[in-house]
Design a protein around this motif. Structure first.
Motif, PDB file in Angstrom:
ATOM      1  N   LYS A 179      -7.799  -5.714   5.021  1.00 28.11           N
ATOM      2  CA  LYS A 179      -9.255  -5.935   5.021  1.00 28.11           C
ATOM      3  C   LYS A 179      -9.676  -6.972   6.065  1.00 28.11           C
ATOM      4  O   LYS A 179     -10.768  -6.897   6.613  1.00 28.11           O
ATOM      5  CB  LYS A 179      -9.743  -6.392   3.628  1.00 28.11           C
ATOM      6  CG  LYS A 179      -9.414  -5.397   2.526  1.00 28.11           C
ATOM      7  CD  LYS A 179     -10.206  -4.087   2.683  1.00 28.11           C
ATOM      8  CE  LYS A 179      -9.781  -3.049   1.644  1.00 28.11           C
ATOM      9  NZ  LYS A 179      -9.555  -1.726   2.188  1.00 28.11           N
ATOM     10  N   CYS A 222      -5.913  -0.679   4.679  1.00 24.75           N
ATOM     11  CA  CYS A 222      -5.544  -1.564   3.564  1.00 24.75           C
ATOM     12  C   CYS A 222      -5.569  -3.036   3.990  1.00 24.75           C
ATOM     13  O   CYS A 222      -5.513  -3.928   3.158  1.00 24.75           O
ATOM     14  CB  CYS A 222      -4.166  -1.188   3.002  1.00 24.75           C
ATOM     15  SG  CYS A 222      -2.801  -1.645   4.081  1.00 24.75           S
ATOM     16  N   GLU A 233       0.822  -1.219   0.000  1.00 27.63           N
ATOM     17  CA  GLU A 233       0.000   0.000   0.000  1.00 27.63           C
ATOM     18  C   GLU A 233       0.858   1.271   0.000  1.00 27.63           C
ATOM     19  O   GLU A 233       0.564   2.231  -0.689  1.00 27.63           O
ATOM     20  CB  GLU A 233      -0.895  -0.039   1.263  1.00 27.63           C
ATOM     21  CG  GLU A 233      -1.725   1.200   1.526  1.00 27.63           C
ATOM     22  CD  GLU A 233      -2.959   1.295   0.632  1.00 27.63           C
ATOM     23  OE1 GLU A 233      -3.261   0.317  -0.063  1.00 27.63           O
ATOM     24  OE2 GLU A 233      -3.583   2.368   0.632  1.00 27.63           O
TER      25      GLU A 233
END
Ligand code: GLA
Length: 397
Positions: A273, A271, A249
């Motif tokens: 999840k 980022c 990310e």
């Protein structure tokens, strides 16, 4: 103080050695401590800080070099295992079958590092750390064995290298992907001091432990655990997954989650999840920040602030890292109900083992009585308590 403290045990063990191996001619005696971590849990394989100290309890060995290549090892703690025998050049990694896997791993690792040993030895071992208690009985015996090999076979290296050899042995011979904290805390142990170690840079500092009107009490749940059968390696891989996502990310190439500040983590954590992976990573980053603050508080004598961080550490290990369990949660909950308690938390890998508690001296007896009673009524068996003394690293007795 260390040597005289150990004298009575030494005499007894030399006699036991003679009973097992025929006589005690030409033996040498050694000791290595266990450790307790004050704060900074599950940060050492994330490049974070830790704050452990070596204890005055630990593991002893009476040793004699043999003329042949046989390795004969006997533990006073596991008499039913008898003498474990093998050839020094024929050790192969097989996970952790019994206690002897740890000293064998060290011999194997020394050889891999070009420090081969030809002559075998007879060795009697005894430990007064409750094993499986989270006080590092395994790293204690690793550091003991490494120190013995260094002393008896004339190898030259410092105690930082000794710690690294122990970690390598545990990772590669025993299959446990542990960080460096335990071996470092033990090999570098210093009387009355905690070790503030940055596991990313390996820089360290001794921090005098002056607990003022308080004492450190270890409360052992008597629920045994072994790193080999715990979810330790799973936690490690969850952190690696989080790190990979964050590096992707941000385009950074961080080596460990703890290189992120709390603010940096909070700004990128979405980022991740998977909610479970995210909270594992959160623990690592927040725990590292707590550890850095805790050292400042300890150094300035702010026991209240230090204790509060200990307790926050436990809550994070319970809710976000999920390595506590009923026994550790109960022993900490009972502790926090008592008067005179600055803070309480699990110590070590978790999943059983011990808590460490900072308690006003004048309340120590009541603490032991009340936590003991509360724990027994909820869990069904007794806890054990030890008032901690902080001691030195491996030594010749
Ligand atoms: C075990 C490991 C250490 C460390 C702790 C958790 O003790 O051996 O390397 O990861 O767990 O802080």
């Amino acid at each position: 103080m260390d040597i005289s403290f150990h004298d009575a045990i030494k005499e007894r063990l030399i006699k036991e050695f003679a009973g097992i191996f025929g006589d005690s001619k030409g033996v040498s005696v050694f000791f290595a401590p266990g450790r307790v971590n004050l704060i900074g849990e599950h940060t050492d394989y994330n490049g974070g800080h830790v704050l452990p100290c070596a204890l005055t309890i630990g593991t002893y060995a009476v040793v004699r070099i043999r003329e042949d290549d046989l390795l004969n090892m006997y533990s006073v703690n596991f008499p039913d295992d008898g003498i474990t025998t093998g050839k020094i050049g024929e050790l192969v990694p097989r996970g952790v079958s019994n206690w002897s896997a740890y000293p064998k791993g060290m011999i194997y690792t020394f050889a891999k590092e070009g420090m081969s040993i030809e002559k075998g030895l007879d060795m009697l071992v005894y430990g007064n750390i409750p094993n499986g208690s989270g006080l590092s009985s395994s790293a204690s015996i690793e550091m003991l064995m490494g120190h013995i090999l260094r002393e008896m076979y004339g190898f030259e290296f410092d105690n930082v290298k000794l710690a690294l050899l122990g970690q390598k042995s545990e990772n590669e011979f025993n299959g446990v992907k542990c960080g460096i904290m335990d071996q470092f805390a033990i090999s570098m142990g210093k009387d009355s001091s905690a070790i503030f170690l940055n596991t990313n840079t390996m820089e360290y500092e001794y921090v005098p432990v002056d607990t003022g009107d308080a004492v450190l009490i270890i409360a052992c749940t008597n629920k045994k655990r072994g790193l080999g059968d715990s979810k330790y390696n799973e936690r490690r891989s969850e952190c690696e997954q989080a790190l990979e996502l964050i590096n992707k990310e941000t385009g950074r190439s961080l080596n460990g989650l703890c290189e992120l500040s709390v603010e940096e983590f909070d700004s990128v954590s979405d980022c991740i999840k998977d909610a479970v992976i995210k909270k594992r990573a959160k623990h690592a980053v927040y725990e590292d920040a707590r550890t850095v603050s805790a050292v400042r508080m300890l150094a300035s004598g702010d026991l209240k602030g230090f204790g509060e961080l200990m307790t926050s550490s436990h809550i994070s290990l319970k809710d976000d890292y999920e390595v506590t369990g009923d026994e550790l949660d109960t022993i900490v909950e009972e502790a926090l109900k008592c008067d005179g308690v600055y803070g309480a938390r699990m110590t070590g890998a978790g999943f059983g083992g011990c808590s460490v508690n900072l308690v006003k001296k004048s309340y120590a007896d009541d603490f032991i009585k009340n936590v003991g009673a509360g724990y027994k009524s909820k869990i069904g068996y007794d806890a054990s308590f030890y008032i901690v003394n902080i001691g030195n690293g491996p030594m010749n007795l």
